[in-house]
Write a protein that holds these residues in place. Structure first.
Motif, PDB file in Angstrom:
ATOM      1  N   SER A  86       0.846  -1.194   0.000  1.00  0.00           N
ATOM      2  CA  SER A  86       0.000   0.000   0.000  1.00  0.00           C
ATOM      3  C   SER A  86       0.878   1.239   0.000  1.00  0.00           C
ATOM      4  CB  SER A  86      -0.906   0.024   1.241  1.00  0.00           C
ATOM      5  OG  SER A  86      -1.498   1.309   1.401  1.00  0.00           O
ATOM      6  N   LYS A  87       0.777   2.018  -1.073  1.00  0.00           N
ATOM      7  CA  LYS A  87       1.552   3.262  -1.123  1.00  0.00           C
ATOM      8  C   LYS A  87       0.959   4.318  -0.206  1.00  0.00           C
ATOM      9  CE  LYS A  87      -0.851   4.786  -5.331  1.00  0.00           C
ATOM     10  NZ  LYS A  87      -0.676   5.151  -6.755  1.00  0.00           N
ATOM     11  N   TRP A  88      -0.371   4.337  -0.063  1.00  0.00           N
ATOM     12  CA  TRP A  88      -1.006   5.350   0.777  1.00  0.00           C
ATOM     13  C   TRP A  88      -0.612   5.176   2.247  1.00  0.00           C
ATOM     14  CZ3 TRP A  88      -6.672   4.992  -1.492  1.00  0.00           C
ATOM     15  CH2 TRP A  88      -6.657   5.530  -2.795  1.00  0.00           C
ATOM     16  N   LEU A  89      -0.554   3.934   2.720  1.00  0.00           N
ATOM     17  CA  LEU A  89      -0.176   3.673   4.104  1.00  0.00           C
ATOM     18  C   LEU A  89       1.314   3.385   4.245  1.00  0.00           C
ATOM     19  CD1 LEU A  89      -3.107   1.441   5.442  1.00  0.00           C
ATOM     20  CD2 LEU A  89      -2.960   3.928   5.233  1.00  0.00           C
ATOM     21  N   ASN A  90       2.034   3.286   3.111  1.00  0.00           N
ATOM     22  CA  ASN A  90       3.449   2.892   3.109  1.00  0.00           C
ATOM     23  C   ASN A  90       3.603   1.595   3.885  1.00  0.00           C
ATOM     24  OD1 ASN A  90       6.147   3.089   2.404  1.00  0.00           O
ATOM     25  ND2 ASN A  90       6.681   4.355   4.177  1.00  0.00           N
ATOM     26  N   ALA A  91       2.934   0.553   3.394  1.00  0.00           N
ATOM     27  CA  ALA A  91       2.829  -0.703   4.132  1.00  0.00           C
ATOM     28  C   ALA A  91       2.946  -1.901   3.196  1.00  0.00           C
ATOM     29  CB  ALA A  91       1.499  -0.747   4.885  1.00  0.00           C
ATOM     30  N   VAL A  92       3.269  -3.051   3.801  1.00  0.00           N
ATOM     31  CA  VAL A  92       3.386  -4.315   3.066  1.00  0.00           C
ATOM     32  C   VAL A  92       2.555  -5.359   3.790  1.00  0.00           C
ATOM     33  CG1 VAL A  92       4.965  -6.044   2.129  1.00  0.00           C
ATOM     34  CG2 VAL A  92       5.746  -3.678   2.413  1.00  0.00           C
ATOM     35  N   LEU A  93       1.655  -6.028   3.084  1.00  0.00           N
ATOM     36  CA  LEU A  93       0.861  -7.106   3.663  1.00  0.00           C
ATOM     37  C   LEU A  93       1.611  -8.412   3.469  1.00  0.00           C
ATOM     38  CD1 LEU A  93      -1.818  -8.045   4.956  1.00  0.00           C
ATOM     39  CD2 LEU A  93      -2.699  -8.369   2.634  1.00  0.00           C
ATOM     40  N   VAL A  94       1.914  -9.090   4.578  1.00  0.00           N
ATOM     41  CA  VAL A  94       2.691 -10.329   4.518  1.00  0.00           C
ATOM     42  C   VAL A  94       1.961 -11.426   5.278  1.00  0.00           C
ATOM     43  CG1 VAL A  94       4.826  -8.983   4.447  1.00  0.00           C
ATOM     44  CG2 VAL A  94       4.050  -9.958   6.636  1.00  0.00           C
ATOM     45  N   LYS A  95       2.401 -12.673   5.026  1.00  0.00           N
ATOM     46  CA  LYS A  95       1.939 -13.816   5.801  1.00  0.00           C
ATOM     47  C   LYS A  95       3.164 -14.575   6.263  1.00  0.00           C
ATOM     48  CE  LYS A  95      -1.347 -17.653   5.758  1.00  0.00           C
ATOM     49  NZ  LYS A  95      -2.286 -18.470   4.937  1.00  0.00           N
ATOM     50  N   GLY A  96       3.291 -14.743   7.567  1.00  0.00           N
ATOM     51  CA  GLY A  96       4.478 -15.400   8.090  1.00  0.00           C
ATOM     52  C   GLY A  96       4.281 -15.895   9.506  1.00  0.00           C
ATOM     53  N   ASN A  97       5.290 -16.643  10.000  1.00  0.00           N
ATOM     54  CA  ASN A  97       5.219 -17.159  11.363  1.00  0.00           C
ATOM     55  C   ASN A  97       5.864 -16.189  12.338  1.00  0.00           C
ATOM     56  OD1 ASN A  97       8.049 -17.580  11.251  1.00  0.00           O
ATOM     57  ND2 ASN A  97       7.730 -19.613  10.338  1.00  0.00           N
ATOM     58  N   ASP A  98       5.795 -16.506  13.624  1.00  0.00           N
ATOM     59  CA  ASP A  98       6.282 -15.591  14.660  1.00  0.00           C
ATOM     60  C   ASP A  98       7.756 -15.261  14.486  1.00  0.00           C
ATOM     61  OD1 ASP A  98       3.774 -15.558  15.766  1.00  0.00           O
ATOM     62  OD2 ASP A  98       4.238 -16.982  17.380  1.00  0.00           O
ATOM     63  N   GLU A  99       8.554 -16.259  14.147  1.00  0.00           N
ATOM     64  CA  GLU A  99       9.989 -16.038  14.001  1.00  0.00           C
ATOM     65  C   GLU A  99      10.279 -15.062  12.858  1.00  0.00           C
ATOM     66  OE1 GLU A  99      14.067 -18.628  13.026  1.00  0.00           O
ATOM     67  OE2 GLU A  99      12.174 -19.643  13.501  1.00  0.00           O
ATOM     68  N   GLN A 100       9.583 -15.246  11.746  1.00  0.00           N
ATOM     69  CA  GLN A 100       9.785 -14.362  10.600  1.00  0.00           C
ATOM     70  C   GLN A 100       9.319 -12.936  10.900  1.00  0.00           C
ATOM     71  OE1 GLN A 100       7.461 -16.805   8.013  1.00  0.00           O
ATOM     72  NE2 GLN A 100       9.240 -17.739   7.012  1.00  0.00           N
ATOM     73  N   ILE A 101       8.195 -12.823  11.586  1.00  0.00           N
ATOM     74  CA  ILE A 101       7.678 -11.502  11.931  1.00  0.00           C
ATOM     75  C   ILE A 101       8.645 -10.785  12.870  1.00  0.00           C
ATOM     76  CG2 ILE A 101       5.781 -10.238  13.007  1.00  0.00           C
ATOM     77  CD1 ILE A 101       5.162 -11.502  10.245  1.00  0.00           C
ATOM     78  N   GLU A 102       9.271 -11.535  13.766  1.00  0.00           N
ATOM     79  CA  GLU A 102      10.233 -10.921  14.681  1.00  0.00           C
ATOM     80  C   GLU A 102      11.451 -10.405  13.923  1.00  0.00           C
ATOM     81  OE1 GLU A 102      11.195  -9.247  18.134  1.00  0.00           O
ATOM     82  OE2 GLU A 102       9.333 -10.342  17.706  1.00  0.00           O
ATOM     83  N   LEU A 103      11.882 -11.134  12.904  1.00  0.00           N
ATOM     84  CA  LEU A 103      12.990 -10.663  12.065  1.00  0.00           C
ATOM     85  C   LEU A 103      12.623  -9.350  11.378  1.00  0.00           C
ATOM     86  CD1 LEU A 103      14.167 -14.006  10.378  1.00  0.00           C
ATOM     87  CD2 LEU A 103      15.387 -12.685  12.133  1.00  0.00           C
ATOM     88  N   ILE A 104      11.397  -9.274  10.904  1.00  0.00           N
ATOM     89  CA  ILE A 104      10.936  -8.048  10.252  1.00  0.00           C
ATOM     90  C   ILE A 104      10.883  -6.894  11.245  1.00  0.00           C
ATOM     91  CG2 ILE A 104       8.947  -6.955   9.130  1.00  0.00           C
ATOM     92  CD1 ILE A 104       8.327  -9.674   7.855  1.00  0.00           C
ATOM     93  N   ARG A 105      10.436  -7.178  12.465  1.00  0.00           N
ATOM     94  CA  ARG A 105      10.320  -6.137  13.487  1.00  0.00           C
ATOM     95  C   ARG A 105      11.675  -5.476  13.776  1.00  0.00           C
ATOM     96  NH1 ARG A 105       6.045  -5.795  16.696  1.00  0.00           N
ATOM     97  NH2 ARG A 105       5.554  -8.011  16.396  1.00  0.00           N
ATOM     98  N   ASN A 106      12.737  -6.244  13.591  1.00  0.00           N
ATOM     99  CA  ASN A 106      14.078  -5.742  13.893  1.00  0.00           C
ATOM    100  C   ASN A 106      14.707  -4.970  12.732  1.00  0.00           C
ATOM    101  OD1 ASN A 106      14.112  -6.791  16.520  1.00  0.00           O
ATOM    102  ND2 ASN A 106      14.804  -8.807  15.785  1.00  0.00           N
TER     103      ASN A 106
END
Length: 524
Positions: A86-106
Motif C-alpha cells: 500500500s503506497k497510501w499507508l506505506n505498508a506491506v501485507l505479509v503472511k508469516g510465522n512468529d519467528e519471521q515476523i520478529e525478524l521483520i520487526r528488527n
C-alpha cells in the motif's frame, strides 16, 4: 451486506510451511529508498490520474510514491509470503510465522506491525446482503431511472462518456454478456482473490450491481451511465469474512487511482467478521477507526468520488450504517421503495460523532437488476441503490467537469427531495437530475478560501453571503477527525482559521442551515 474488495498484486514467494502463519501489515517508516520521485508522476500514475489531480488542484505527494522496492526485498528475505503493498499507508501485507515476523520487526526501516485485530486509528491519526426475490417476470429499469431523472439526463446527452467507474465486488458470474454489455468499454479486469484475470467466478453480485449502471437493452435494461468506461475487480472472498477484505479494498482503491478512475462504486460493507475479535462497534462509526474508512478517506484526497451502500441492517439488531459509509468524504446511499417510503432494511444514522447518514437514497426495494442467468429480476438491497447514484454522479460530472469530487457530493445532496430537512433515515433524500435544471443556486456557491496550498498556519474565507445567518466552519483532518470549529460573527467578515502544523490534507466544511460546502486544502 457482504463486503467486496480489490488489491494491487505485487509478488508472492513460494509457501513453505506456515503451521502458525498469520497475516500482518508491516508499516514502514519512510520512502527514502524509493526509486520514484514526485517530480516524475508519469512513471507510476496514468495520464488520466494525473489530469484528475490537476483539474482539482491536488498536488502529487509522497503518498503517491510506490513502496520502496529495497524495503520489499529486505522483508522478502525473512521468508514471509508477500501479498500486496500500500503506497497510501506505506505498508506491506505479509503472511508469516512468529519467528519471521520478529525478524521483520528488527529491520531498521520498519515502524510498526499491525495484526488483523488492529484498527486504523491505532496507527493513523486521522454484510449481510439480501438475496434475490427470484421474480422471473420481465421488468425494466424505467421506474428507478425516472425517480432519478435519468431519462432527461440521457436526453441532454450525458450518459457517462469520458467518466471512468470502478466496481469493487465479489464476482461477475453471468450467462450472457453481449445482450446487455456488448457496448461497454472495459479498461481493466482483475480477480484479486484468485490473482488472475478471470472475473466470471464466485458470485453474480457484481454483475447485478454493474447492470444498474452499465447495461443497455432498449426494451428492458438501461443503465444510468451506460457509456462510461469501467474497471471490474473481484475483491471479496465469499468464503470468509475477515479484516483482510478491508485491506483489499485499500489496495483496490490505490489501483483504481493509478489507473485514472473517477468514481468508485462499492456495494459492500463491514462490521462483523468470522473472528469476533475483529468486530467493530457502533461507537467506532466515526470515519477514522476502520481500515476501509481510512482507505475511503485517502481515495477522496486523490480526487475520486466514492459511492458506497449504507447497508442492509435497518431491520436487524445493528440497524446502523456499516463501514465505510461512516466516512465524511464518501456518498453513502440508502434504499427506498417505489412509494418513496424508506425500505425497512435500509441502514440508518447517525454516525458515532453525530453526522447525518446516509447522504441520499435511491430505489433499493424491488429494484431491477440482471440475475446470474442474465434475466432482469426484481431484487432488494442498498447494493443496488448505490450504483444507480454512481451513474447519476457520472452524468453530472460529465455535464459539469469543473467540479471537484467534494463539490459533486454537495451538488448531489442539494438535488435531494429532503434537502431542507435532512435526517438519519433518508439523508438529503432522493436526488434527481431534473432538480438541477430548476434548482436555486446554493447560497454558499461563491465562498472561496485562500490559499488552498498553505505554507503557514492561517487561511482566509471570502465571499461570505450577507443574507445567511448561523454560519459555521468545521475543520477535518484526513482521518475524519474534527480538529476545529469557527462560528462566524458577521456575514461579511473575512475569517481567519488556524491550520495545524502537520503536513497533510484538511477539509473545511462550511455550513449555513441545510446548505453545505466542503473545500479541500493542503498543508505544505
Amino acid at each position: 451486506m457482504k463486503v467486496f474488495i480489490t488489491i494491487f498484486f505485487i509478488l508472492s514467494t513460494p509457501l513453505l510451511s506456515f503451521a502458525q502463519s498469520e497475516y500482518k501489515l508491516i508499516l514502514l517508516k519512510d520512502k527514502t529508498s524509493s526509486n520514484y520521485s514526485i517530480d516524475t508522476p508519469s512513471e507510476y500514475l496514468s495520464e488520466k490520474s494525473i489530469q484528475r489531480r490537476k483539474k482539482q488542484n491536488i498536488p502529487i505527494n509522497e503518498t503517491d510514491l510506490p513502496v520502496s522496492n529495497y524495503y520489499v526485498e529486505e522483508i522478502k528475505e525473512t521468508g514471509v509470503e508477500i501479498d500486496y503493498t500500500s503506497k497510501w499507508l506505506n505498508a506491506v501485507l505479509v503472511k508469516g510465522n512468529d519467528e519471521q515476523i520478529e525478524l521483520i520487526r528488527n529491520l531498521d526501516f520498519v515502524g510498526n506491525i499491525a495484526s488483523l485485530t488492529s484498527k486504523a486509528n491505532d496507527y493513523f491519526q486521522s454484510p449481510n446482503e439480501l438475496e434475490f426475490n427470484g421474480s422471473n417476470s420481465v421488468t425494466t429499469t424505467e421506474l428507478q431511472n425516472k425517480l432519478l431523472g435519468i431519462p432527461q439526463m440521457h436526453q441532454d446527452g450525458f450518459k457517462g462518456e469520458g467518466i471512468n467507474i470502478a466496481v469493487f465486488d465479489a464476482g461477475f458470474i453471468h450467462r450472457d454478456w453481449n445482450s446487455y454489455f456488448g457496448h461497454i468499454n472495459i479498461n481493466d479486469e482483475y480477480n484479486f482473490v484468485g490473482k488472475n484475470t478471470d472475473i466470471n467466478l464466485y458470485h453474480h453480485h457484481g454483475y447485478s450491481v454493474l447492470s444498474t449502471i452499465a447495461s443497455y437493452n432498449k426494451n428492458e435494461m438501461i443503465g444510468t451511465a451506460y457509456n462510461a468506461n469501467f474497471s471490474l475487480y473481484i475483491t471479496e472472498d465469499v468464503s470468509n469474512e475477515t479484516r483482510l477484505e478491508e485491506l483489499y479494498w485499500l489496495f483496490a482503491a490505490e489501483r483504481a487511482d493509478s489507473a485514472g478512475v473517477d468514481i468508485i462504486n462499492s456495494s459492500l460493507g463491514y462490521f462483523t467478521f468470522d473472528n469476533s475479535s475483529e468486530d467493530y462497534f457502533q461507537d467506532e462509526l466515526n470515519g477514522k477507526t476502520s481500515w476501509i474508512s481510512l482507505a475511503a478517506n485517502f481515495a477522496s484526497t486523490k480526487g475520486m468520488l466514492v459511492v458506497t451502500s449504507a447497508g442492509n441492517e435497518g431491520n436487524k439488531n445493528w440497524e446502523k450504517i456499516i463501514f465505510p459509509a461512516d466516512s465524511p468524504f464518501v456518498l453513502s446511499v440508502g434504499a427506498i421503495k417505489s412509494d418513496m417510503d424508506l425500505a425497512a432494511f435500509s441502514s440508518i444514522g447517525p454516525t458515532a460523532d453525530n453526522r447525518i447518514k446516509p447522504d441520499v437514497v435511491a430505489l433499493g426495494q424491488l429494484a431491477t437488476v440482471l440475475s446470474s442467468s442474465s434475466n432482469p429480476v426484481l431484487s432488494n438491497g442498498t447494493s443496488y441503490s448505490a450504483p444507480q447514484i454512481a451513474g447519476l454522479a457520472a452524468g453530472l460530472w460529465q455535464r459539469q467537469p469543473e467540479l471537484t469530487n467534494l463539490e459533486l457530493i454537495e451538488l448531489i445532496k442539494s438535488l435531494g427531495n429532503n434537502k431542507h430537512t435532512p435526517n438519519n433515515s433518508y439523508g438529503w433524500g432522493l436526488p434527481t437530475y431534473d432538480s438541477l435544471i430548476t434548482s436555486i443556486e446554493s447560497p454558499l456557491k461563491n465562498i472561496n478560501v485562500y490559499p488552498t496550498l498553505v505554507e503557514g498556519k492561517q487561511i482566509s474565507i471570502h465571499n461570505i453571503p450577507q443574507n445567511v445567518n448561523d454560519l459555521t466552519c468545521n475543520i477535518y483532518n484526513i482521518e475524519g477527525k474534527n480538529i476545529g470549529i469557527h462560528h462566524f460573527k458577521s456575514p461579511n467578515e473575512i475569517v481567519t482559521v488556524n491550520i495545524p502544523n502537520k503536513r497533510q490534507v484538511y477539509f473545511l466544511q462550511i455550513i449555513a442551515g441545510n446548505a453545505q460546502k466542503t473545500i479541500r486544502i493542503f498543508k505544505k
